[in-house]
Design a protein around this motif. Structure first.
Motif, PDB file in Angstrom:
ATOM      1  N   MET A  62      -9.747 -11.996  -1.691  1.00  0.00           N
ATOM      2  CA  MET A  62     -10.299 -11.134  -1.523  1.00  0.00           C
ATOM      3  C   MET A  62     -11.601 -10.898  -1.958  1.00  0.00           C
ATOM      4  N   ALA A  63     -11.218 -10.076  -3.706  1.00  0.00           N
ATOM      5  CA  ALA A  63     -12.444  -9.733  -4.052  1.00  0.00           C
ATOM      6  C   ALA A  63     -13.588 -10.450  -4.308  1.00  0.00           C
ATOM      7  N   THR A  64     -14.941 -10.400  -4.100  1.00  0.00           N
ATOM      8  CA  THR A  64     -16.230 -11.048  -3.987  1.00  0.00           C
ATOM      9  C   THR A  64     -17.046 -10.738  -5.627  1.00  0.00           C
ATOM     10  N   THR A  65     -16.932  -9.466  -5.458  1.00  0.00           N
ATOM     11  CA  THR A  65     -17.499  -8.400  -6.672  1.00  0.00           C
ATOM     12  C   THR A  65     -15.896  -7.673  -7.222  1.00  0.00           C
ATOM     13  N   PRO A  66     -16.163  -8.176  -9.148  1.00  0.00           N
ATOM     14  CA  PRO A  66     -15.651  -7.795  -9.934  1.00  0.00           C
ATOM     15  C   PRO A  66     -15.253  -6.019  -9.924  1.00  0.00           C
TER      16      PRO A  66
ATOM     17  N   ALA B  82     -14.566   1.056  -2.375  1.00  0.00           N
ATOM     18  CA  ALA B  82     -14.343   0.202  -1.789  1.00  0.00           C
ATOM     19  C   ALA B  82     -14.253  -1.040  -2.872  1.00  0.00           C
ATOM     20  N   ALA B  83     -14.650  -0.755  -4.036  1.00  0.00           N
ATOM     21  CA  ALA B  83     -14.980  -2.247  -4.895  1.00  0.00           C
ATOM     22  C   ALA B  83     -13.310  -2.027  -5.811  1.00  0.00           C
ATOM     23  N   ALA B  84     -12.377  -0.906  -5.755  1.00  0.00           N
ATOM     24  CA  ALA B  84     -11.137  -0.211  -6.309  1.00  0.00           C
ATOM     25  C   ALA B  84      -9.957  -1.824  -5.103  1.00  0.00           C
ATOM     26  N   ALA B  85     -10.133  -1.355  -3.929  1.00  0.00           N
ATOM     27  CA  ALA B  85      -9.944  -1.362  -2.784  1.00  0.00           C
ATOM     28  C   ALA B  85      -9.953  -3.201  -2.705  1.00  0.00           C
ATOM     29  N   ALA B  86     -11.168  -3.941  -3.443  1.00  0.00           N
ATOM     30  CA  ALA B  86     -11.183  -4.754  -3.103  1.00  0.00           C
ATOM     31  C   ALA B  86     -10.278  -5.695  -4.075  1.00  0.00           C
ATOM     32  N   GLU B  87      -9.887  -4.873  -5.338  1.00  0.00           N
ATOM     33  CA  GLU B  87      -9.731  -5.759  -6.931  1.00  0.00           C
ATOM     34  C   GLU B  87      -8.568  -5.455  -6.366  1.00  0.00           C
TER      35      GLU B  87
END
Lengths: 685, 685
Positions: free
Chosen positions: A1-5, A45-50
């Motif tokens: 899912m996460a593309t940017t860590p 958003a970044a945290a959600a992706a992670e």
């Protein structure tokens, strides 16, 4: 899912993505489209992706969670806005309010900066704050600054980062600003997450290449400043006082010369036009061979005010360092005392500085030793803006090879009451009051500190040195914080789900500053380090140098007589009662005795021990404490990932080796000098 | 007239072109067309172009002057050849004969090398030698070598020239051999003019780039070697013991491994095929972190003999340094004594080295201190080739900022009789006998010395440091030379037509070594220098280091107990009577007392003074002597050209400053330690 860590290429320190989970669980809504609101949305958003692989994780909780400035709130939720309005009265732009209104948990603020601080507070502390009550929170120190001592290239006189112990600069390489800015952005997030609101971008020793940051590299500077402004952080440039000569082509940098003044006006105009997020300048002048107004027979007020005048149209501020002393002292000259220098230079100028000048005063009169008295200038100045300068970088405290949690040291300094020795009778002039701007109502006040980070994967060399950066931010926000409490909080945030590790790290770090003091430099005497790089013991390393750093040990005794009666008169720079306390060999606190007095080895301390036995005892004890630290770590090391375990274990092994070296060199030196045996018969080589 | 200047870009030192005038005045004729004869003709032509503007100058004098090997002489002047033949019987290839025969002054020799030496002798001493008598002259030391410690680039670990104080290397720059070889040729002329016959081309610490001198740079090496061979000088390469691994691609450098042995055979074959003027290898192995046979559990005889075997087919020689000691010593360990190391390592191997291996032994057991005892290894070895290593470079003696004429030190070492303390009863085993190969009839013997030159216009930084290079060459030729006489000769050659300057420089330099000793390190204790760069005082700088260099000063006394009875046992490495002399605190010479004994400050020296009063007296006296040096120079400075005057005056000013710093730090340190006042009440800070 996460593309940017979550973090581009490094450890995320205390800002683990799982700390966002409680917020995500409530389906947070962020109102407004300002740059800081955008930053908050990006973080979510970044945290959600992670951390949120399945949709279930983001299912709204019992309460909705709303984050909005009061202005934005009023547009869409006028009732809620009206209800919370009283709580915002008188709150500054960096303050925020948490409350619960009609089933909605609300974080609001008068300004987006407050909103960002509140957001990170929720990450740090969770949502328990929404317990039905309304809370206001705002920073105590208006200025909470970090100073990078970064140079444009690794072949600068002091390397990529002066006094840097964590790899190379994350900002510069090979004479230019780095093109990959992901690490810079991560740093902005870390700083914002603990409440930092100002950053100086380059080393205070501004050499040729860095002088041109304001010209040749101005677009890159603008870009960096934008990243920090997106995180509520104003950017400052360290400038070269001789810039009018070096890049302006003038024949002088005299602050009273109209051409020079005009040059700074125009240079600042050009700079602010291109770097709108700039906060101003940081200046090291007439210090350790840097240029300054003394060259032209002018005062530091002349110099600083010239820059202030150039910055005023842009709302800019000058941070002017008070680290001015004679670094070419003759060791034979017993009358000159470096400890006196900052006060002697700046106290006579109190009241002469423009109101957008801030004097930046080191916490102690020397230079970030493991133990120093508080600088008398902090209690002296009454009509001048002041920030206190600390050093997060462990230049003299183990260089991030040794575990040394510095917040207890800083806390002692903050709690020092410049006009009272009685904790039950505070004068309102404790250092924490001074840096809050409460004492004498200074328009600008606060703290600044030398950063300890670099491009190391853990940011700080020793992973536990992260605790110092964290604690600095939180102490700057609230100097009343308890260092032990901050340590617990940092440990819990840094090692989530690893309670054994959290406890072990707290056990190890809590007393580590005092441990470091025990095995190194006794009773406030300082400076027994290897010259130049300042790592490891060299008892006489600075004894015959030009740096004004002596202990005067001989066969009879040790210490520096700084009394008015028989010494350099430094004690007279303090307000009462401290002038009298320090003047008296009997009333002077043990831990500073050798800073203020030269005493015989047989002198009996308040503790009841002699000076020489104290030296032996503390040095043996210090090493034993490091041994205990190593053992404590070994109990939990296998619970963390291998790379981290290896890094920490390697540093602890070096700390133990180094502590033994300190113990043995110090004990042998003083055994040879004093001829006194250890009362307990332990091995002295 | 002159298109090529006598010296390309530098001072011509003692080799002034006017010294050729007397020869030119006699219309010298050089017979033969060998390379050395060509060199002689070139010298004559170049000097003629420089100093002989009119034809009259070259008008033949009373006698014709003929220079020829005996073989060439026999072809054209058979009568003269027959007459001189008896004088040549038994004369070595570097010897020469001067005589006068039927109105012709004749310089002849069995070999062109002797002819070249004789030619330069005529330049140095003039033609008075042709007084009707026949004289034979030949060198005492078979090997008279200079070691360059030059690196391929200035960013080598220790810079362009390790321990170089005279600018950058004249041989290498930016990783390659310099293309302009004029300076190299001038150096060859200078060395030849004082009788040097061997030169090692690169630093004994052979790093990556220098390891490839024998491969990537072999044509340049061949060219350099040719230049030196044209001046009678054999060229040696410092090799990397780990070369089979680093450039050979092998997995080991084990000297008993057949592949390794084969690699050296082939590498040497290839090297000699391309560098026919090569003399062999110089090796620093198992020393200060350099690789060596210890890595493989082999002895230094194993290591050296492997290389000797590879060199034997080419007539090559291995110079193997004995500077092997533990440079990672723990200062707490009082039993390990660096002074013992060379003897302990090499004495058990006496007799095991091949006959084309030469052990290169430093003059003292430590490392070129201003005062050390003579290495016991020089008197110990009986069945091994030996050269003694000196240091012309003033690493520990003022780094060519201080005037310090070292020939008196070297002379003391050369005169030291390893088996007799009675100058009326020489044993035939004085160091001068050892290096002459007389003691135990060694096939190879001599001296080697670390060069003090660089690309500085005066070659040696301090123009007077030229005297050390000159005197080294002449002492190597004849260790019986008197240093004062050499100084007079050097001064006269260097400052022709300036008799006042000649006298002043002699006055200043004659005692300058003892002056340097007085204001620096007392009574043989050594090592009170700044670590690393070794310039200036740091009394405790090496006291807690890993280098094995301690003085053990405490409140009671100072010095190193190296006795058999109570100390490290080092005195037992000497032959009698020295073992007993040094063992006895009463018989030990004052100037070495603290090298051999730890004594109380109140200990009475043979001089009648106490140790502490000696320290004070010599340090005050040393500075006074430097003041006198400065004053003496001021009397004549205006007689030399401005650049030279400025260079010398600047260095003298620094010497005075530094001497005062030494005096004050040493006196203060020992005043603090001992508590004893100066008996004469002078200022001690």
């Amino acid at each position: 899912m996460a593309t940017t860590p979550w973090f581009s290429t490094s450890d995320s320190c205390w800002l683990r993505p799982q700390h966002v989970l409680p917020l995500l669980g409530h389906g947070p809504q962020v109102l407004g489209d300002g740059r800081l609101q955008t930053t908050i949305r990006e973080e979510l958003a970044a945290a959600a992706a992670e951390v949120a692989p399945g949709p279930g994780t983001t299912k709204p909780g019992e309460h909705a969670l709303l984050l909005a400035t009061h202005e934005d709130l009023a547009l869409t939720h006028p009732g809620m806005a009206a209800a919370v309005e009283p709580a915002l009265v008188g709150l500054g732009p960096e303050g925020y309010v948490t409350t619960t209104h009609a089933g909605t948990d609300l974080l609001t603020a008068a300004d987006a900066r407050g909103l960002l601080h509140g957001f990170y507070a929720l990450l740090r502390d969770g949502l328990a704050v929404f317990d039905g009550s309304t809370r206001r929170e705002e920073p105590t120190c208006p200025v909470r600054m970090v100073n990078q001592w970064d140079n444009l290239s690794a072949d600068a006189p002091m390397g990529s980062v002066e006094r840097g112990y964590s790899g190379d600069s994350i900002f510069y390489a090979d004479g230019a600003v780095v093109q990959d800015r992901r690490r810079v952005k991560d740093y902005a997030r870390l700083l914002a997450s603990v409440g930092i609101n100002a950053l100086s971008l380059n080393n205070v020793n501004v050499h040729g290449p860095e002088t041109r940051l304001m010209t040749d590299h101005v677009q890159d500077v603008a870009d960096l400043a934008r990243t920090f402004a997106d995180h509520g952080i104003a950017t400052y440039l360290s400038i070269n006082y001789a810039a009018p000569i070096e890049i302006g082509g003038l024949g002088t940098a005299d602050p009273l010369d109209p051409q020079v003044r005009q040059w700074w006006v125009q240079a600042s105009e050009a700079l602010f036009a291109q770097v709108p997020d700039l906060g101003g300048y940081l200046v090291k002048a007439d210090s350790e061979n840097r240029p300054g107004p003394f060259t032209y027979g002018r005062t530091h007020a002349d110099g600083a005010n010239m820059l202030a005048e150039a910055l005023r149209p842009h709302g800019g501020t000058v941070f002017w360092r008070c680290f001015v002393y004679d670094c070419r002292q003759d060791w034979r000259d017993r009358r000159t005392d470096r400890a006196r220098a900052a006060y002697d230079h700046f106290m006579p100028l109190d009241g002469e500085f423009a109101d957008n000048v801030v004097l930046q005063v080191k916490n102690g009169p020397m230079d970030f030793q493991v133990r120093e008295p508080v600088s008398p200038l902090l209690g002296g100045l009454e009509r001048t803006n002041v920030v206190m300068e600390l050093q997060i970088a462990q230049e003299y405290t183990g260089q991030q090879k040794h575990a040394c949690y510095l917040a207890p040291q800083w806390k002692q300094v903050l709690d020092f009451d410049t006009r009272s020795a009685d904790p039950r009778a505070p004068s309102g002039a404790a250092v924490r009051d001074v840096v809050a701007g409460r004492t004498f109502a200074r328009p600008v006040a606060g703290v600044a500190a030398v950063s300890n980070i670099g491009d190391d994967v853990y940011w700080t060399g020793h992973p536990w040195a992260q605790a110092n950066l964290y604690a600095y931010g939180r102490l700057a926000w609230d100097p009343a914080s308890d260092p032990d409490d901050l340590l617990h909080r940092w440990s819990r945030l840094t090692y989530p789900d690893l309670p054994d590790v959290q406890r072990a790290v707290v056990d190890i770090l809590a007393g580590s500053w005092l441990t470091y003091e025990r095995y190194t430099s006794p009773l406030g005497v300082g400076w027994m380090v290897e010259p130049g790089h300042h790592y490891g013991p060299s008892i006489e390393g600075y004894e015959y140098s030009a740096w004004g750093t002596y202990h005067f040990a001989d066969r009879d005794g040790v210490g520096v007589d700084r009394t008015v009666a028989t010494g350099t008169g430094y004690t007279g720079q303090y307000r009462e009662p401290w002038a009298s306390v320090y003047e008296s060999v009997d009333r002077c606190p043990d831990e500073l005795l050798l800073f203020f007095h030269h005493v015989p080895y047989g002198h009996e301390l308040a503790s009841g021990r002699t000076v020489i036995q104290h030296i032996y005892d503390t040095h043996f004890q210090g090493v034993e404490e490091v041994q205990a630290m190593v053992a404590r770590w070994e109990q939990v090391a296998d619970q963390v990932d291998g790379a981290l375990a290896e890094r920490v274990s390697g540093r602890l092994a070096e700390q133990l080796r180094s502590a033994r070296e300190w113990r043995d060199q110090v004990n042998t030196y003083f055994r040879r000098a004093s001829g006194v045996d250890d009362a307990r018969g332990r091995t002295i080589y």
